[in-house]
Design an enzyme around this catalytic site. Structure first.
Site, PDB file in Angstrom:
ATOM      1  N   ASP A   1     -10.570  -0.923   3.900  1.00  0.00           N
ATOM      2  CA  ASP A   1      -9.705   0.253   3.815  1.00  0.00           C
ATOM      3  C   ASP A   1      -9.575   0.696   2.364  1.00  0.00           C
ATOM      4  OD1 ASP A   1      -8.824   0.977   6.412  1.00  0.00           O
ATOM      5  OD2 ASP A   1      -7.561  -0.801   6.491  1.00  0.00           O
TER       6      ASP A   1
ATOM      7  N   LYS B   1      -5.636  -8.184  -3.161  1.00  0.00           N
ATOM      8  CA  LYS B   1      -6.976  -8.476  -2.665  1.00  0.00           C
ATOM      9  C   LYS B   1      -7.959  -8.777  -3.791  1.00  0.00           C
ATOM     10  CE  LYS B   1      -6.657  -6.835   1.957  1.00  0.00           C
ATOM     11  NZ  LYS B   1      -7.371  -6.282   3.115  1.00  0.00           N
TER      12      LYS B   1
END
Length: 396
Positions: free
Chosen positions: A123, A75
Site C-alpha cells: 500500500d 515498516k
C-alpha cells in the site's frame, strides 16, 4: 465494535517457531542489526499527560515511528531487514562462509546481491522498505501496487530505485499478482503477510518490528496497563503482542488489536476462530490498513497473545490525527498519518462507549501505550484531513 478473545488457544504459550522469531532471541537479532545500521536511532517515545487527563486515564505514551530510518513508517524495520538477511544467507551459501552486517560492503557479497531480485506488494510503506533494503545491498526490487495507492506514495517508493507495477483491484489482488510474477521469473517475494508454505520471510519482516517493543521497554517509566496496536494483515500487532507476552507473561498489559471498521479481517477471523477473507467494501481513510485477508502467521500469534479485537471508524482516525496535531496542556505535537493514528482512534472509540470501556477495564488508573506507525506519508492527504501541513505541525 469489540470482540474479547475467546479462541481455544488464547493464553497458550507461543508456537516454538513463533517464539524463536518474535521472542527475546528474535528481538536481540534485530537489535544487533540496527546497532550497525547507518542512520539508525531509536524513535521517540512521547508522554502525553495533557491528552491522558482529557481522556480520563492516568497516562498515555506514544512511540512515534514517523521518524524511522528516513522512511516515515514502522515498516522501515521489516522489509529492508528481511532483504538484508536473505542476501546474507544467499551470500553465505555461495561463498561458503559466515556473512553478517559488517560484510555488506564486501564486493563478493554485493556481487551475489546484484543477481537477486526482490518483489513485493504494498500500500506504500512496506514497498519503500523493501526497495530501500535492496538499494542498500545492491539488489534489484520490483514493487506491485494496486489502484488505490496514490501517485505520491508510488513516487516515494520509486526513488529507491524500484521498478513499479500497477495492478487492478485491491491490496490482496496485488499480493497474488506479485507472487505469480515472481514465481515465473525466479524472484524472491518479500511479503508482510503469509500463506501456506510461505512463512519464514514474513516472520523475518515481523521480527524487524519487535525492535519497537524493545525500544519502548527501555524508555517506558513503568509497565503499561493497556496497549492498543493497529493492524492490516496483522504483522505489527502480532510482533508486539509476542513481545508483551514473552516480556511480562501473565502480568502483560491488556492487548487490543485495532482495525478500520471497513476492513476488519482480523476481527472477523477472531469471530470465526480461523483465517477468513472478508468481502471488499468501501475504502477506508486508513489506507495502509485496508486489508481483507489476514496473515495466518500473525493470527497464530494473536489468537494466543491478543486479549481483544476492536474496530474504529474513519471519523475516529481523523479525530486522532487532529488531537495529536493540536496538543493540549504542553503535550508535544505528533504528525500521525491516517493509519498511524489508528491505535489512538481505537482508544477514543473505546472510551466513548461505556460498555466497551468497562469490558476493557479502562479507568482513571489506566496507563496506555500506543504506536504512531507512520507520519504523513501522503502530505497532501494529511493536510486535507488535519487542516495543517505536516511541516507546520512538526514545527509546533
Amino acid at each position: 465494535m469489540l470482540l474479547i478473545n475467546t479462541h481455544p488457544e488464547y493464553g497458550l504459550d507461543l508456537d516454538p517457531a513463533d517464539l524463536a522469531m518474535l521472542g527475546p532471541e528474535g528481538a536481540a537479532a534485530i537489535g544487533r542489526h540496527l546497532a550497525r545500521r547507518a542512520g539508525h536511532a531509536p524513535t521517540p517515545l512521547h508522554s502525553l499527560p495533557g491528552l491522558a487527563a482529557a481522556l480520563g486515564i492516568a497516562g498515555l505514551h506514544v512511540k512515534d515511528e514517523g521518524q524511522r530510518l528516513g522512511l516515515g513508517s514502522f515498516k522501515a524495520l521489516g522489509g529492508a531487514y528481511a532483504v538484508i538477511r536473505l542476501v546474507q544467507e544467499a551470500a553465505a551459501e555461495r561463498l561458503g562462509r559466515t556473512v553478517d552486517d559488517a560484510d555488506l560492503g564486501d564486493p563478493a557479497v554485493r556481487a551475489v546481491a546484484a543477481g537477486m531480485t526482490f518483489a513485493c506488494a504494498t500500500d506504500g510503506n512496506h514497498g519503500r522498505s523493501v526497495a530501500q533494503g535492496a538499494q542498500l545491498v545492491g539488489a534489484r526490487s520490483v514493487v506491485f501496487v494496486h489502484g488505490g495507492v496514490s501517485d505520491e506514495r508510488v513516487a516515494a517508493i520509486a526513488r529507491f530505485g524500484a521498478e513499479m507495477v500497477r495492478v487492478a483491484g485491491t491490496y490482496d489482488d496485488s499480493i497474488v499478482e506479485a507472487a505469480r510474477v515472481a514465481a515465473e521469473k525466479g524472484w524472491t517475494v518479500v511479503s508482510d503477510t503469509s500463506w501456506e508454505g510461505y512463512e519464514r520471510i514474513p516472520a523475518l519482516v515481523m521480527q524487524g518490528y519487535t525492535a519497537i517493543a524493545q525500544e519502548a521497554f527501555a524508555a517506558l517509566p513503568e509497565r503499561p496497563s493497556h496497549v492498543f496496536v493497529q493492524a492490516g494483515v496483522g504483522g505489527i500487532a502480532a510482533a508486539l503482542a509476542a513481545q508483551m507476552l514473552t516480556r511480562f507473561g501473565t502480568e502483560r498489559p491488556f492487548f487490543t488489536v485495532v482495525e478500520p471498521e471497513l476492513a476488519a479481517c482480523l476481527f472477523e477471523a477472531a469471530r470465526q476462530g480461523r483465517p477468513v477473507r472478508i468481502a471488499h467494501g468501501a475504502p477506508t481513510v486508513m489506507a495502509m490498513l485496508e486489508c481483507y485477508d489476514p496473515s495466518p502467521l500473525a493470527l497464530r500469534v494473536l489468537f494466543r497473545a491478543a486479549d481483544a479485537f476492536l474496530t474504529a471508524a474513519d471519523s475516529d482516525a481523523v479525530e486522532a490525527m487532529n488531537r495529536l496535531a493540536r496538543p493540549v496542556a504542553g503535550d508535544p505535537a505528533i504528525v500521525a498519518g491516517e493509519s498511524g493514528a489508528a491505535g489512538l482512534a481505537g482508544l477514543l472509540a473505546a472510551l466513548r462507549q461505556p460498555e466497551t470501556r468497562a469490558a476493557l477495564k479502562l479507568d482513571h488508573s489506566s496507563r496506555v501505550f500506543l504506536v504512531n506507525t507512520e507520519g504523513a506519508t501522503d502530505p497532501a492527504r494529511y493536510a486535507e484531513l488535519v487542516g495543517l501541513s505536516p511541516e507546520a505541525v512538526a514545527a509546533g
